[in-house]
Write an enzyme that holds these catalytic residues in place. Sequence first.
Site, short mmCIF file in Angstrom:
data_model
loop_
_atom_site.label_atom_id
_atom_site.label_comp_id
_atom_site.label_asym_id
_atom_site.label_seq_id
_atom_site.Cartn_x
_atom_site.Cartn_y
_atom_site.Cartn_z
N ASP A 18 -3.85 2.77 13.86
CA ASP A 18 -3.12 3.51 12.84
C ASP A 18 -3.74 4.90 12.72
O ASP A 18 -4.56 5.30 13.55
CB ASP A 18 -3.07 2.74 11.52
CG ASP A 18 -4.42 2.66 10.80
OD1 ASP A 18 -5.40 3.27 11.29
OD2 ASP A 18 -4.50 2.00 9.76
N ARG B 130 0.85 -1.20 0.00
CA ARG B 130 0.00 0.00 0.00
C ARG B 130 0.89 1.25 0.00
O ARG B 130 1.53 1.55 1.00
CB ARG B 130 -0.93 0.01 1.21
CG ARG B 130 -1.80 1.27 1.26
CD ARG B 130 -3.01 1.15 2.18
NE ARG B 130 -2.69 1.15 3.59
CZ ARG B 130 -3.60 1.24 4.56
NH1 ARG B 130 -4.89 1.32 4.25
NH2 ARG B 130 -3.24 1.21 5.83
#
Length: 554
Positions: free
Chosen positions: A457, A177
């Site tokens: 996150d 990603r």
Amino acid sequence: MVKISLDNTALYADIDTTPQFEPSKTTVADILTKDALEFIVLLHRTFNSTRKQLLANRSNLQSKLDSGEYRFDFLPETEQIRNDPTWQGAIPAPGLINRSSEITGPPLRNMLVNALNAEVTTYMTDFEDSSSPTWENMIYGQVNLYDAIRNQIDFKTPRKEYRLKDDISRLPTLIVRPRGWHMVEKHLYIDDEPISASIFDFGLYFYHNAKELVKIGKGPYFYLPKMEHHMEVKLWNDIFCVAQDFIGMPRGTIRATVLIETLPAAFQMEEIIYQIREHSSGLNCGRWDYIFSTIKKLRNLPEHVLPNRDLVTMTSPFMDAYVKRLINTCHRRGVHAMGGMAAQIPIKDDPKANEAAMNKVRNDKIREMKNGHDGSWVAHPALAPICNEVFSNMGTANQIYFVPDVHVTSSDLLNTKIQDAQVTTEGIRVNLDIGLQYMEAWLRGSGCVPINHLMEDAATAEVSRCQLYQWVKHGVVLSDTGDKVTPELTAKILNEETAKLASASPLGEKNKFALAAKYFLPEVTGKIFSDFLTTLLYDEIIKPSAKPVDLSKL
């Protein structure tokens, strides 16, 4: 015609030529080669103006939402794409047929080894929300992936030896990603502007590893984050085509799963698959970012105020609608529909609490599997057996063949009414506590942070920030005290939480809670609403060198 050269290109970082992870001899110099830099400079010069225009379009849409000029609905101009039943996404690529359990984490060397050794089918290596984008994290993430793909990632620390348990070809499939379109990499300037971080991350990984990945029976696979319009996906598709052509790789070798983690994207799922159909490997439910985006886009509308974060679940009406539409859309178009993150981490010193946490994971995965998801995310290797056990009940490698009979309307996607909704003083405190803890760790270079037995996150901190902004803006009345949420109240509690966390920090005076609070204060008191915390804080974590490297010596 774009010139392929390093003219007017400046790199403000040392190109380290010393191996950091013996016995591997790979260094930063093996990543930042002249050829690789020319490749990413070509991509930047070709596509950056489009990227900037698409970001400007986002701002224009937000202005129209804020003024009430625009309300979300399915796009009339793409109705033909939605109504055409004949087109399909790409067939699943090698290593991506069974994606029943996906683990995620930043490209730190030890985490790469642990994730590749986990009992999962794929590993999403994350340069985005679970990474703090320091130069060292980003460039050594590339070094680590380069080594992993070549079976040379094993290394020792004074406390532990890290070794892959098998050949990389028989380990979980890597999916990378890159950072989102909104981010830049300020250590590399091209024509007097910083390079797109998306192009930097994608380009270096693809250039060095695409052919190696095909050799081991896999391929260059990606997760694409934070997109808000199908034309942003088309931009990725155009980049994929140029990149594959450049190295002589057949188009369609790249595969990409798009995260549906913004409210605008939920209204364009079919268009998103269509734009990338030659390279599509499905869509994913990015749950926390989706909540963040929903608040962000609808922040001026009092009817869309969300309650305490623990009351916003995957069964809340707007979340349930988005999940069901995603599964239906993906399976009608022949691609994977991936479930969301289980962020729990084992609670080693409390067996009872640990059992409750693991049961919560199991129930969440059962809901996803029954809804029709083809697999799901876990944040810790200990959760993989639960995910595997649940999704083994599919009886097949995926359930793309199952198209749920659902009809989701635009009203369903915007139905933010939640039963027994309430905002409390504790809700304010929890948001401030989580936001401060995450931001403080991020400012120290860590983007993957254990908080209250959850691996958090950036999306978690974003929810904290925008909820507090929304509650202040609309003067929400607290259920427990009857008081209104005001800038003075959130500032007072912010100061209390900052002092508490700073005094308890094992880093002593070296902690960064005061700096985190400085940036948090105007956001949580409703004075400003920054697009992203990561762009707000980015300049605090980078240290570009004063003079650029002489690229003529590469």
